[in-house]
Design an enzyme around this catalytic site. Structure first.
Site, PDB file in Angstrom:
ATOM      1  CE  LYS B 115      -0.180  -4.658   1.607  1.00  0.00           C
ATOM      2  NZ  LYS B 115       1.160  -4.866   2.173  1.00  0.00           N
ATOM      3  N   GLY B 176       9.670  -9.097   1.916  1.00  0.00           N
ATOM      4  CA  GLY B 176      10.955  -8.949   2.584  1.00  0.00           C
ATOM      5  C   GLY B 176      12.110  -9.658   1.907  1.00  0.00           C
ATOM      6  CB  ALA B 202       5.602  -8.259  -1.460  1.00  0.00           C
ATOM      7  N   GLY B 203       8.621  -7.579  -2.461  1.00  0.00           N
ATOM      8  CA  GLY B 203       9.697  -8.083  -3.295  1.00  0.00           C
ATOM      9  C   GLY B 203      10.702  -7.036  -3.747  1.00  0.00           C
ATOM     10  CB  ALA B 224       7.603  -2.501   3.700  1.00  0.00           C
ATOM     11  CB  SER B 225      11.858  -4.969   3.896  1.00  0.00           C
ATOM     12  OG  SER B 225      10.821  -5.613   4.565  1.00  0.00           O
TER      13      SER B 225
END
Lengths: 67, 274
Positions: B115, B176, B202-203, B224-225
């Site tokens: 990635k 994040g 992301a987001g 992720a987050s």
């Protein structure tokens, strides 16, 4: 003297990369580890035969939790 | 004749599995491994997410604590959870650093997949487009299966495809931020611009964001987050799994057009004159 992960390390002249990595508890059996010297990847099969020159910059990396 | 249940099961089978870089993946949700309070919680959340692959970063080995076994534990925990490692180049700001990090990851984990992240700005963590494209081209030439984290720019996405990337990973919002998909129209344009898989990266803030990404035509979602920093990461991981599934089915089903005015679903004909 070499630089291992940013720290100066004193080694005997002609020391191998494998000997340097012993300072951080790494040997050829360590899983998920990769090493670069002066910006070039050194495969683990070459660690023992690789002689470090004075001032060599060694980066030894492993998996960390990340996005 | 098929029962209703059999029809529903057949519908799910009609979905082509996700293919990236010549491999078939059983899950359309890719998880991150950062931000969890503990490794055990991470493993539980990964299992609940149903993810087949999870991203990991490469960082310097710290001074010895408990021997090499302990340091290798992230890789071991992922293996025990049945999750494959997708190394990232998080933290790299130049093509040179990203290429070297990818090569180190290949050595460490024995995978050609990467990635690719080349960050251009510390406040937004948005990609540095010229460096990203240069790194992608070099890594493809070196035989890597490259999944670049990119902006939601359809032109850049196509350029990344043109140099041989196996997928593109446009952001929905800054890493994040949990802001969701700020520009759904651009994602639609990216879906039209490239034929390689589009993985929203992301987001994502919550499950509905993941469903929207899939409804817009993304082939997979990276989270992720939104999982690791949720109050209950395991529950959120399960919610993301269901949201990705629901969004994918909705995309395949074909949504009704948006209309300003009401359209009755009940016929007027036969209405009583009271």
């Amino acid at each position: 003297m070499i630089v291992l992960n940013g720290d100066r390390v004193q080694l005997p002249e002609g020391a191998s990369l494998l000997a340097a990595l012993a300072n951080i508890g790494i040997d050829e059996e360590s899983r998920g580890v990769a090493v670069a010297v002066d910006g070039e990847v050194v495969p683990r099969t070459h660690w023992e035969a690789y002689t470090l020159h004075d001032g060599a910059r060694v980066e030894a990396l492993t998996a960390m939790q990340g996005g | 004749m098929m029962s209703t249940l059999e029809q529903a099961q057949a519908l799910e089978r009609e979905d082509d599995p996700l293919k990236i870089g010549g491999r078939t993946l059983r899950s359309r949700l890719i998880s991150g491994t950062g931000g969890f309070a503990s490794m055990e919680l991470m493993a539980q959340a990964l299992i609940a997410s149903g993810s087949q692959i999870a991203t990991v970063a490469l960082r310097r080995i710290q001074a010895p604590k408990g021997g090499a076994g302990e340091r290798g534990s992230l890789v071991d925990v992922l293996a025990q959870a049945g999750v494959e490692v997708l190394p990232n180049t998080a933290g790299c700001h130049t093509a040179r650093d990203a290429v070297l990090t990818a090569k180190l990851a290949r050595e460490a984990f024995g995978t050609d997949w990467v990635k690719l992240e080349v960050i251009g700005d510390q406040d937004t963590l948005m990609p540095d487009a010229p460096e990203l494209l240069a790194a992608a081209e070099e890594l493809v030439d070196e035989g890597f299966v490259v999944l670049p984290y990119t902006t939601d720019d359809p032109v850049l996405a196509r350029r990344l495809q043109d140099v041989g990337c196996a997928a593109v990973m446009p952001l929905g919002a800054p890493i994040g931020s949990g802001m969701g998909i700020r520009n759904p129209y651009n994602l639609t344009l990216i879906r039209e611009a490239v034929s390689v898989p589009v993985v929203l990266d992301a987001g994502i803030g919550t499950a509905s964001d993941a469903a929207i990404a899939m409804e817009l035509g993304c082939d997979a979602v990276m989270v992720a987050s939104a999982i690791s920093r949720a109050a209950d990461p395991v529950k959120m991981a399960r919610a993301m799994k269901d949201a990705v599934h629901a969004g994918r089915l909705a995309r395949l089903a074909g949504r009704i057009p948006r209309r300003l005015h009401a359209t009755a679903s009940t016929p007027e004909e036969g209405l009583a004159e009271l």
